[in-house]
Write an enzyme that holds these catalytic residues in place. Sequence first.
Site, mmCIF file in Angstrom:
data_model
loop_
_atom_site.group_PDB
_atom_site.id
_atom_site.type_symbol
_atom_site.label_atom_id
_atom_site.label_comp_id
_atom_site.label_asym_id
_atom_site.label_seq_id
_atom_site.Cartn_x
_atom_site.Cartn_y
_atom_site.Cartn_z
ATOM 1 N N HIS A 109 -75.214 17.755 -102.177
ATOM 2 C CA HIS A 109 -76.225 16.782 -102.975
ATOM 3 C C HIS A 109 -75.012 15.736 -103.805
ATOM 4 O O HIS A 109 -74.942 14.888 -103.766
ATOM 5 C CB HIS A 109 -77.217 17.459 -104.086
ATOM 6 N N LYS A 116 -95.864 22.616 -105.828
ATOM 7 C CA LYS A 116 -95.026 23.349 -105.488
ATOM 8 C C LYS A 116 -94.568 24.342 -106.396
ATOM 9 O O LYS A 116 -94.531 24.035 -107.789
ATOM 10 C CB LYS A 116 -93.494 22.457 -105.034
ATOM 11 N N ARG A 154 -77.196 15.828 -92.623
ATOM 12 C CA ARG A 154 -76.259 16.766 -92.453
ATOM 13 C C ARG A 154 -76.222 17.262 -90.943
ATOM 14 O O ARG A 154 -75.188 17.446 -90.565
ATOM 15 C CB ARG A 154 -76.773 18.218 -93.175
HETATM 16 O O1 PNS Z 1 -85.352 17.037 -101.255
HETATM 17 P P1 PNS Z 1 -86.411 16.849 -100.369
HETATM 18 O O2 PNS Z 1 -87.622 17.839 -100.941
HETATM 19 O O3 PNS Z 1 -86.273 16.584 -98.784
HETATM 20 O O4 PNS Z 1 -86.946 15.521 -100.911
HETATM 21 C C1 PNS Z 1 -88.167 14.902 -100.273
HETATM 22 C C2 PNS Z 1 -88.790 13.402 -101.005
HETATM 23 C C3 PNS Z 1 -88.935 13.685 -102.495
HETATM 24 C C4 PNS Z 1 -87.680 12.257 -100.825
HETATM 25 C C5 PNS Z 1 -90.093 13.276 -100.142
HETATM 26 O O5 PNS Z 1 -91.058 14.147 -100.457
HETATM 27 C C6 PNS Z 1 -90.876 11.926 -101.087
HETATM 28 O O6 PNS Z 1 -90.152 10.957 -100.978
HETATM 29 N N1 PNS Z 1 -91.936 12.249 -101.856
HETATM 30 C C7 PNS Z 1 -92.769 11.094 -102.416
HETATM 31 C C8 PNS Z 1 -94.175 10.916 -101.942
HETATM 32 C C9 PNS Z 1 -93.904 9.632 -100.926
HETATM 33 O O7 PNS Z 1 -93.348 8.498 -101.360
HETATM 34 N N2 PNS Z 1 -94.298 10.083 -99.566
HETATM 35 C C10 PNS Z 1 -94.780 9.322 -98.388
HETATM 36 C C11 PNS Z 1 -93.227 8.612 -97.946
HETATM 37 S S1 PNS Z 1 -92.550 9.681 -96.646
#
Ligand code: PNS
Length: 162
Positions: free
Chosen positions: A21, A45, A94
């Site tokens: 990250h 979560k 990745r």
């Molecule tokens: O680190 P992660 O868990 O891969 O991150 C995932 C994240 C936070 C980027 C994703 O879950 C997100 O954007 N959540 C917000 C909800 C949202 O907008 N959902 C619809 C878009 S796909």
Amino acid sequence: MAAQRITAIYPGSFDPITNGHLDLIERGSKIFDELIVAVLRNPEKSPLFSLQERVEMLQEVVQHCPNVSVDTFDGLLVDYAVRRQARVILRGIRAVSDFENEMQMALMNRKLDPNLETVFMMPAVAYTFLSSRLVREVCQLGGDTRSLVPPQVEERLRSKAV
Ligand code: PNS
């Protein structure tokens, strides 16, 4: 006409932030005017680190990047991006295995807000195997996480393991 400043959002769970990250944050900070690392507030979560702990760790490890800030968000990412006047979502890829899920998210976000672009960057090869999930597992089973996360995070991981 003056060039427009580009603000990007790097969203994620960051439970915890890994060296992968951080590598991506450093790369992103070099190409965007402003980079907001946004931690998802997800009450469903049960993370290893609380939201506050994750924000604190991020703030500690991005101190050397003056154009990087840390924030939290809930709800739709596209709505948060509009509130922060960001035009770009930054995500890391990745390996090929990341691609399908990332493509789905990018296209859904584009459907929800066609003005928002997702930009993918690759971390250094040395970090392509790294994930927060594996770091948590290695830590919980007593393994050495020193080369996987920044020192400040490793310290906090050790206190979770005892
Ligand atoms: O680190 P992660 O868990 O891969 O991150 C995932 C994240 C936070 C980027 C994703 O879950 C997100 O954007 N959540 C917000 C909800 C949202 O907008 N959902 C619809 C878009 S796909």
